[in-house]
Structures are given as C-alpha cells and as structure tokens.
Design an enzyme around this catalytic site. Structure first.
Site, mmCIF file in Angstrom:
data_model
loop_
_atom_site.group_PDB
_atom_site.id
_atom_site.type_symbol
_atom_site.label_atom_id
_atom_site.label_comp_id
_atom_site.label_asym_id
_atom_site.label_seq_id
_atom_site.Cartn_x
_atom_site.Cartn_y
_atom_site.Cartn_z
ATOM 1 N N CYS A 1 0.828 -1.210 0.000
ATOM 2 C CA CYS A 1 0.000 0.000 0.000
ATOM 3 C C CYS A 1 0.868 1.269 0.000
ATOM 4 O O CYS A 1 1.489 1.579 -1.007
ATOM 5 C CB CYS A 1 -0.983 -0.032 1.166
ATOM 6 S SG CYS A 1 -2.280 1.192 0.994
ATOM 7 N N HIS B 1 -3.869 -5.201 0.439
ATOM 8 C CA HIS B 1 -3.388 -5.653 1.746
ATOM 9 C C HIS B 1 -3.434 -7.184 1.844
ATOM 10 O O HIS B 1 -4.511 -7.750 2.068
ATOM 11 C CB HIS B 1 -4.245 -5.039 2.863
ATOM 12 C CG HIS B 1 -3.998 -3.575 3.025
ATOM 13 N ND1 HIS B 1 -3.029 -3.078 3.861
ATOM 14 C CD2 HIS B 1 -4.564 -2.511 2.422
ATOM 15 C CE1 HIS B 1 -3.022 -1.760 3.792
ATOM 16 N NE2 HIS B 1 -3.941 -1.384 2.912
ATOM 17 N N GLU C 1 -2.396 -8.950 4.201
ATOM 18 C CA GLU C 1 -2.498 -9.385 5.598
ATOM 19 C C GLU C 1 -3.932 -9.515 6.094
ATOM 20 O O GLU C 1 -4.172 -10.157 7.095
ATOM 21 C CB GLU C 1 -1.714 -8.417 6.508
ATOM 22 C CG GLU C 1 -2.265 -6.993 6.622
ATOM 23 C CD GLU C 1 -1.837 -6.060 5.477
ATOM 24 O OE1 GLU C 1 -1.399 -6.567 4.432
ATOM 25 O OE2 GLU C 1 -1.962 -4.829 5.638
#
Ligand code: XMP
Length: 510
Positions: free
Chosen positions: A79, A167, A169
């Site tokens: 990001c 993202h 994660e």
C-alpha cells in the site's frame, strides 16, 4: 541464528496484522517504526514496508532512507510502501478518482512471476487507499491489475523488490497468505523455523543466561500471559522463581482457591496471599471508576512489594508483557491519544522495588502465547480462559463496592459462566461477565413485593478487545440463566442482557 524479517511501520492500522501473518508462516519478524534507530538492518533477511494513513504527496509523508535496503535485500512494499517506492524513484502517484476501498479482484496477473505462484486471475484482494500509482518509474514492471487499479502490483527489474497496492495481511484478501509465503519463502528464502518449541528452547536458554542463579519474583493473575511466563521461567530456573498470587477479593467465585491449587499442581513455586480485606477496606465508599482502578492498582503494588521483601535477595521481577504492549506505535496525529480508561496491568511497578525486569513473552502475540502454552503442556482450559480485567469485579460493580455486593456478583457470574460452559458456548465467546447495577427495581416474588438489585449480562465477540460485538446467545439459554439467577441469588430480582457493540460502548461498564 534465527532468520528474521523487518516490518517498517509507517503507522498503518494493519501493521500488527502483517506481523501476525508472517509469524503464522513460522517466520520470525519484528516491527520497527520507520524512523527508529533502535535496530540494525543487516540483522534482517527481508523487509516489508507497511501501509500508512499519509499520502506520499503530503508534507507529513514518512520518507525513510532505504539506501541499505532497496536492491540489497528482498523488499515488499504494501500500500503506502508500494506508493512510496514508486513516487520517490521517479513514478507518479495521484489521487484516485474511483472507489478503492474494500473488495476488488485481480483481473490481470503475470502468472509467470514468482510472487503469484498458486494465485489465479480473479483472486479477491482488499484495497484501502485514496491515492493510486498513475505511472511506474523506469525498470518497474506491472505484474497485476484490478478493474480500477492499473498498477495493483509491480516489481523492479534486476532487484528482489516487489510492491502491492492491496493488503495481503487482511482476511478478505483470499490469497494473501500465499502471496506472503511466495515472497518470504520462495523469493527471499527466509527459513520457516519459528515454532513454539524453538521459541521455548531459545527463551529458556536466554532466561538462564540473563538471570543466572538469581531469584525472580512474578505476580500470577490466573490469566494466560502470566501463567505461560511462569511456566517458561520455571523450566529455566525452577525453584528460584517465586510466584505470588494475590486475592484482591474481586476475583470470580472460588477462583482464588481453584487457580492456586491448579498452579501448585503444575509444580510452580507459588504463594497465595489473601489480601481481600485490605482491598475492600481501601475501596470503601469509593464509586468513581478511575479512582477505584487506581486504588486497586496501588494496593496491589503495596501487597506485592511487602511479599517480595520477604524473599531474601530477590533481584528480578518477571512480567507477562506481550508484543502488542511493546510495539512502539507511529503516531498519526503527532499527539497522545485520549485516555478512555486507564487500564492497569501488573506492569508499571514502581522504581522503589529496585528489581531488574525479565519479560519472556515480550516479542510474541497473544495467539502465539497460547501456542507456546500448549507446547509447554499447560491445561487447555487454562489457556482458553476468557480475558478478565486486573481490577476484576471491582469495575463490574457499578458504584461503591461492599463485601455483600461482591458476593452477589460472584454468584451471578458463576451461574452465567457455568451456563455458557454447559451449553458449549464458552469457547464461542471472547469474553463474558455480569455487571451489578447501582439501582434497585420492583419485583414480585410469591405474594411479596421485592425491591432488589438488577444485573446485566454481557458476552462479546472480539479478537483483541479493541472492538467488540455482543453475542447473539440463544433465547433459551438466556431464559434458563435468568431464571437460575433470580431463583438462586438472594438480592437480585431482574436480569438484562447488554446488546451494545464497542464502539460506541465499551466491554466493561466502568
Ligand atoms: P473495555 O471496557 O475498555 O475493555 O472495552 C477492553 C478489554 O480490557 C479489559 N479491561 C481491563 N483490563 N485493567 C485490565 O487489566 C483494567 O482496568 C481494564 N479495564 C478493561 C476488559 O476486560 C476487556 O478485555
């Protein structure tokens, strides 16, 4: 030497999540603020740049010096990290004109690239950004796009540098773990040797080296962290570990006796100190929540200090501090955030104790503490216990605290918690408890009018206590529990169930 990954933090709300995912791959990693000087890049095998609430185009934008990293170590920008690597090396980042929050799908993937091994076109990713990379610098190669984001992933040719706009994660990026594995294991060749057993082995050796033949004192709370810390220390130094378990009179019903027995059964060198009367006396007449917390904290320290002075020549204080308490957060606003509640934990014992600190869990997350506890053979019931606040029932009795109110709430809480266990709901709930309200309500029992206490039951789902939602418990369960409470606990004639989420409410009522 344990191989490790550096996560440079630019203040994203997801930074800790990146670390947890990397650890789930059995790879050790550390989070450091992008502007910290407290680490040495050469200790790390690979680097991940986190997201950030800032725009690369703002004056406040973090501008790390990557000269020791970029092109020298495998690097993944996420990001903001991706935008930074593009913007500061000659590309163009601008405000995006389409919606780029939430779900998106990878409409193009360079499937020949190692970053996308076992990931196919259409894979769902999670976006959260307001800027977009409009133009890549020279020698940068686009390797994935979504419908709205042309440069959703790129690599720098001739380097092991990768960057992604989404993202990996977050749970909603379906192949996020695969992507992190592709980068860390296949590309960066980091060893996956971070396991609970290896943590136990290295930590025990570190404790032995640090503490030697000194004596260590530790305050047990009955919770997961202090218990796992105690068992690790016990493994390392045996009887030189002196555990103290204080009854502040605000524990759950029978908890003091049962947990003390359990600790003794585990072979820990533990002393129970029943200081209930001292706590209740100090709390007499106090109804302000923050003042109650402070009193409980102060008396705990006094009792703990008295007890540790009885241990001859004790040199160390052990604490169950875990990684989220240690990670220095990058301040987004520049100022301290407002205190909503002053959560006191056993931490912060005063200097006058003159003890050196040992914190065996300071580099691991809560889920890892549980995994380590399991590998140490700690009882699953103990590891699965709901969180319980340090001030205990003291902040669940609204208003002033008396022995009678504690008794009432202990009875109510015991019925509720046992009910959750009987109905196999206990493990589905993150935390549960009862609150004793400072009001009486009118009821009728037999032919008699009653004017007695109201209790509120609370059960929440959460992952870290920061946000929480109330649990949709079965009506039948609530009905049964309410009946049991009113029929068995003298002094209560009304039960209500709390259906507020956090925010805007909090988990505890005080
Ligand atoms: P709140 O009520 O702030 O609670 O939503 C979030 C989590 O923190 C626990 N809590 C405390 N823990 N000392 C503690 O050790 C405290 O003073 C305290 N207050 C709240 C709460 O039980 C929940 O798990």
């Amino acid at each position: 030497m344990q191989e490790k990954v550096l996560i440079l933090d630019f203040g994203s709300q997801f930074t800790q999540l990146i670390a947890r995912r990397v650890r789930e791959l059995n790879i050790y990693c550390e989070i450091h603020p992008y502007n910290s000087t407290k680490f040495d890049v050469s200790d790390f095998k690979a680097v991940i740049l986190s997201g950030s609430p800032h725009s690369v185009r703002s004056e406040l934008a973090p501008q790390p010096d990557l000269s020791q990293i970029k092109g020298k170590k495998p690097l993944l920008g996420v990001c903001y990290g991706a935008q930074y690597l593009a913007h500061f090396y000659g590309g163009k980042v601008g405000a995006s004109n389409t919606r780029e929050y939430g779900r998106a799908n990878l409409s193009y993937i360079d499937t020949s690239d190692a970053l996308f091994l076992n990931i196919s076109e259409g894979s769902q990713v999670w976006m959260s950004h307001s800027d977009t990379i409009i133009e890549l610098p020279k020698h940068y190669k686009k390797i994935a796009s979504t419908h709205d984001v042309e440069n959703a992933a790129y690599k720098i040719e001739g380097e092991q540098t990768y960057a992604i706009q989404f993202h990996p994660e977050v749970y909603h990026s379906n192949d996020g773990m695969q992507l992190l594995e592709n980068f860390l294991v296949n590309i960066a060749k980091v060893a996956q040797d971070w396991t609970p057993n290896c943590f136990v082995e290295t930590t025990v050796a570190q404790i032995q080296e640090k503490v030697g033949k000194d004596k260590v004192v530790l305050g047990l709370s009955g919770g997961v962290d202090s218990t796992v810390a105690a068992v690790l220390l016990d493994k390392a130094i045996g009887k030189n570990l002196y555990c103290i378990f204080v009854n502040n009179g605000l524990l759950r019903k029978n908890e003091y006796q049962s947990v003390l027995e359990q600790y003794k059964g585990m072979g820990l060198n533990v002393k129970g100190v029943d200081a209930s009367a001292r706590f209740l006396e100090a709390l007499q007449g106090e109804s302000d929540p923050e003042k109650k917390r402070k009193i409980i904290g102060r008396v705990f320290i006094e009792v703990f200090d008295d007890e540790s002075h009885l241990i001859k020549d004790v040199k160390w204080l052990a604490q169950g501090t875990i990684y989220p308490d240690v990670i220095e957060s990058v301040s987004v606003t520049g100022g301290p955030s407002a205190t909503i509640k002053s959560h006191h934990n056993v931490g912060g014992l005063p200097d006058f104790m003159k003890l050196k600190i040992v914190e065996p869990l300071r580099m691991i997350f809560k889920d890892e503490v549980r995994r380590v506890g399991k590998s140490l053979g700690i009882d699953a019931n103990l590891l699965g216990r709901h969180p319980f606040p340090g001030p205990g029932l003291g902040i669940r009795i609204l208003g002033d605290i008396t022995a009678e109110k504690v008794r009432i709430l202990q009875e109510v809480d015991a019925i509720f918690i046992q009910g959750l266990r009987d109905w196999k709901l206990y493990d589905k709930v993150w935390q549960a408890g009862a609150m004793l309200l400072p009001v009486n309500s009118v009821g009728v029992m037999g032919d008699e009018r009653t004017y007695e206490k109201v209790v509120a039951l609370r059960a929440v789902e959460s992952t870290d206590g920061m946000t929480a939602d109330w649990v949709d418990l079965p009506y039948k369960f609530l009905q049964e529990t309410s009946n049991k409470i009113i029929n068995n606990v003298k002094g209560v004639n009304r039960v209500v169930y709390d259906i507020s989420s956090k925010p805007p409410a909090t988990i505890e009522w005080e």
